[in-house]
Enzyme design. Structure first.
Site, mmCIF file in Angstrom:
data_model
loop_
_atom_site.group_PDB
_atom_site.id
_atom_site.type_symbol
_atom_site.label_atom_id
_atom_site.label_comp_id
_atom_site.label_asym_id
_atom_site.label_seq_id
_atom_site.Cartn_x
_atom_site.Cartn_y
_atom_site.Cartn_z
ATOM 1 N N ASP A 1 -5.508 17.850 -15.215
ATOM 2 C CA ASP A 1 -5.884 16.485 -15.590
ATOM 3 C C ASP A 1 -5.521 16.332 -17.066
ATOM 4 O O ASP A 1 -6.165 16.913 -17.941
ATOM 5 C CB ASP A 1 -7.383 16.271 -15.344
ATOM 6 C CG ASP A 1 -7.849 14.855 -15.696
ATOM 7 O OD1 ASP A 1 -7.205 14.210 -16.569
ATOM 8 O OD2 ASP A 1 -8.849 14.399 -15.122
ATOM 9 N N LYS B 1 -7.083 5.055 -19.265
ATOM 10 C CA LYS B 1 -7.369 5.519 -20.617
ATOM 11 C C LYS B 1 -6.144 5.312 -21.509
ATOM 12 O O LYS B 1 -5.732 4.196 -21.721
ATOM 13 C CB LYS B 1 -7.843 6.970 -20.563
ATOM 14 C CG LYS B 1 -8.881 7.249 -19.448
ATOM 15 C CD LYS B 1 -10.191 6.503 -19.619
ATOM 16 C CE LYS B 1 -11.099 6.550 -18.400
ATOM 17 N NZ LYS B 1 -11.397 7.868 -17.877
ATOM 18 N N TYR C 1 -14.602 16.363 -15.657
ATOM 19 C CA TYR C 1 -14.900 14.938 -15.623
ATOM 20 C C TYR C 1 -15.903 14.687 -14.474
ATOM 21 O O TYR C 1 -15.744 15.252 -13.371
ATOM 22 C CB TYR C 1 -13.610 14.147 -15.392
ATOM 23 C CG TYR C 1 -13.871 12.676 -15.210
ATOM 24 C CD1 TYR C 1 -14.253 11.892 -16.286
ATOM 25 C CD2 TYR C 1 -13.790 12.083 -13.956
ATOM 26 C CE1 TYR C 1 -14.533 10.543 -16.125
ATOM 27 C CE2 TYR C 1 -14.066 10.735 -13.782
ATOM 28 C CZ TYR C 1 -14.437 9.977 -14.874
ATOM 29 O OH TYR C 1 -14.720 8.651 -14.708
ATOM 30 N N ARG D 1 0.847 -1.207 0.000
ATOM 31 C CA ARG D 1 0.000 0.000 0.000
ATOM 32 C C ARG D 1 0.877 1.250 0.000
ATOM 33 O O ARG D 1 0.479 2.307 -0.469
ATOM 34 C CB ARG D 1 -0.958 -0.004 1.207
ATOM 35 C CG ARG D 1 -1.787 1.276 1.336
ATOM 36 C CD ARG D 1 -3.107 1.079 2.103
ATOM 37 N NE ARG D 1 -2.912 0.407 3.369
ATOM 38 C CZ ARG D 1 -2.445 0.980 4.493
ATOM 39 N NH1 ARG D 1 -2.127 2.262 4.498
ATOM 40 N NH2 ARG D 1 -2.297 0.289 5.600
HETATM 41 C C1 LIG Z 1 -11.703 8.419 -16.604
HETATM 42 C C2 LIG Z 1 -11.267 9.760 -16.194
HETATM 43 C C3 LIG Z 1 -10.962 10.046 -14.854
HETATM 44 C C4 LIG Z 1 -11.131 9.036 -13.741
HETATM 45 O O1 LIG Z 1 -10.308 7.958 -13.916
HETATM 46 P P1 LIG Z 1 -10.610 6.473 -13.313
HETATM 47 O O2 LIG Z 1 -9.426 5.706 -13.743
HETATM 48 O O3 LIG Z 1 -11.908 6.023 -13.914
HETATM 49 O O4 LIG Z 1 -10.742 6.647 -11.842
HETATM 50 C C5 LIG Z 1 -10.497 11.317 -14.553
HETATM 51 N N1 LIG Z 1 -10.363 12.264 -15.507
HETATM 52 C C6 LIG Z 1 -10.672 12.021 -16.800
HETATM 53 C C7 LIG Z 1 -10.492 13.107 -17.796
HETATM 54 C C8 LIG Z 1 -11.125 10.768 -17.188
HETATM 55 O O5 LIG Z 1 -11.421 10.535 -18.468
#
Ligand SMILES: *Cc1c(COP(=O)(O)O)cnc(C)c1O
Length: 406
Positions: free
Chosen positions: A196, A221, A124, A71
């Site tokens: 982000d 992603k 998001y 962890r």
């Molecule tokens: C999918 C996504 C997230 C969250 O990510 P997870 O891996 O689903 O927790 C945050 N920001 C953007 C732009 C995303 O597409």
């Protein structure tokens, strides 16, 4: 072949006088080859044995001082962190079990009761819910701005503001944030700019090199890239802030599993080739859609019609694989389109090798009235597309027949 050495201090047991159960539990030591494995080994171990109490306690104090418990940190995870930190041009990275884990650990490191956040309006969904549902319960307030309106951003930064938070490419408008200008505003106010960078990926954009302080990814992603893992990474310019986020992650618990870290590491190896192809195919599909009579408007950072086209050319090295478009005929036409595609799958998420489509008005945002949808910047006929790695002609032919049915 050079001679194998064996790991020390891992409970190695050659003693056949020990009982069957003891020998079964402790096994025989794993060879530590002198040759370098080409693929990163997966250390699927929750805990690590020490021979010295001092080394053990040191490993608990700070990252990078040995491994105690997964962890806290793990060698496979550390390899992912170092790789993404390098690609982003950052100092240190924190890998997490999801993108939301990276976002929440970072924000927890920055905020306390009474603090204030300034964020872009079209966030998001998970981030929006975190700052509007959860954060207010802990006394953290948020204000939402249009990041393209730099005067509005500047005017919204107050004495209690602890961070400015934007997304490199906003969903679904595909507007691109002017990271250098926003970093300047954040730094004038003495706070970090958190970006982000999920939809751009570090191949298309490296926010830290343009003045941002934190770059966050949903590694689910493009970094992972194959729709087979949930993971996140936050990259920091300042090692102090990294340490704070690491502490928050340890207490909150969204640590990444070593196998998930390995899947992302494997994805990262092909990130450049994938991003080039995603961008190229998305451009072809965007131009096809733009001239289609059933399509009202197309949103893709690389179209000169996009309001932030000039910013995109400055900030991005390519325009990415995400696009959206407004279909004529509203909610009903949108629903028929997503149910009519045969190559593209109807699914949440993005950034994988498969083309995915979604229609917020009939799925994720179904509950919203037309007015509420409009306020969220989502048209009733808006279709969101994550372009995969299929042949462009097949995606275009698929969209053509689905548009006919719509
Ligand atoms: C999918 C996504 C997230 C969250 O990510 P997870 O891996 O689903 O927790 C945050 N920001 C953007 C732009 C995303 O597409």
């Amino acid at each position: 072949m050079s001679e194998d050495r064996t790991a020390e201090g891992n409970g190695a047991n050659h003693d056949t006088r020990r009982g069957f159960a003891t020998r079964a539990v402790h096994g025989q030591p794993m060879p530590v080859p002198a040759e370098h494995p080409v693929s990163t080994p997966i250390y699927e171990s929750s805990t690590f044995a020490f021979t010295s109490a001092d080394e053990y306690s040191q490993a608990l104090q700070a990252p990078g001082h040995g491994y105690s418990y997964s962890r806290y940190s793990n060698p496979t995870t550390a390899a992912l962190e170092a790789t993404v930190a390098d690609l982003e041009g950052g100092t240190k990275a924190l890998a997490t079990g999801s993108g939301m884990g990276a976002i929440s650990s970072t924000l927890l490191a920055l905020l306390k009761e009474g603090d204030h956040l300034v964020l872009q309006r079209s966030l998001y969904g998970g981030t929006y819910s975190l700052v509007t549902d959860l954060a207010p319960r802990f006394g953290v307030e948020s204000s939402f701005v249009n990041p393209a309106d730099l005067d509005e951003v500047r005017a919204t930064m107050g004495p209690r503001t602890k961070a400015l938070y934007v997304e490199t490419i906003a969903n679904p408008t595909m507007e691109v944030a002017d990271i250098p200008a926003l970093a300047e505003i954040a730094h004038e106010a003495g706070v970090p700019l958190v970006v982000d960078n999920t939809i751009a990926s570090p191949y298309l954009c490296r926010p830290l090199q343009m003045g941002a302080d934190v770059a966050i990814h949903s590694a689910t992603k493009y970094l992972g890239g194959h729709s087979d893992v949930i993971a996140g990474v936050a990259v920091f310019a300042d090692p102090e802030l990294h340490n704070g986020a690491w502490r928050a992650m340890i207490d909150l618990g969204p640590s990444i599993d070593p196998f998930a870290a390995w899947l992302v590491l494997r994805g990262v190896k092909t990130l450049p080739v994938r991003m080039r192809q995603h961008s190229q195919t998305a451009g072809e599909v965007a131009r096809f859609l733009e001239q289609h009579p059933k399509v009202e408007k197309v949103f893709w950072p690389g179209l000169p019609s996009n309001p932030t086209y000039d910013v995109a050319r400055r900030v991005l090295d390519g325009f990415g694989g995400m696009l959206s478009f407004d279909i004529i005929g509203g909610r009903e036409a949108g629903r028929r389109f997503i149910e009519g595609t045969r190559v593209a799958a109807l699914a949440a998420s993005l950034g994988g090798v498969e083309t995915l489509v979604s229609h917020p008005a009939s799925t994720t945002h179904r509950q919203l009235s037309p007015e509420a949808l409009h306020e969220a910047g989502i048209g009733e006929g808006l279709i969101r597309v994550s372009i995969g790695l299929e042949d462009a002609e097949d995606i275009i032919a698929d969209f053509e027949q689905a548009l006919e049915r719509a």
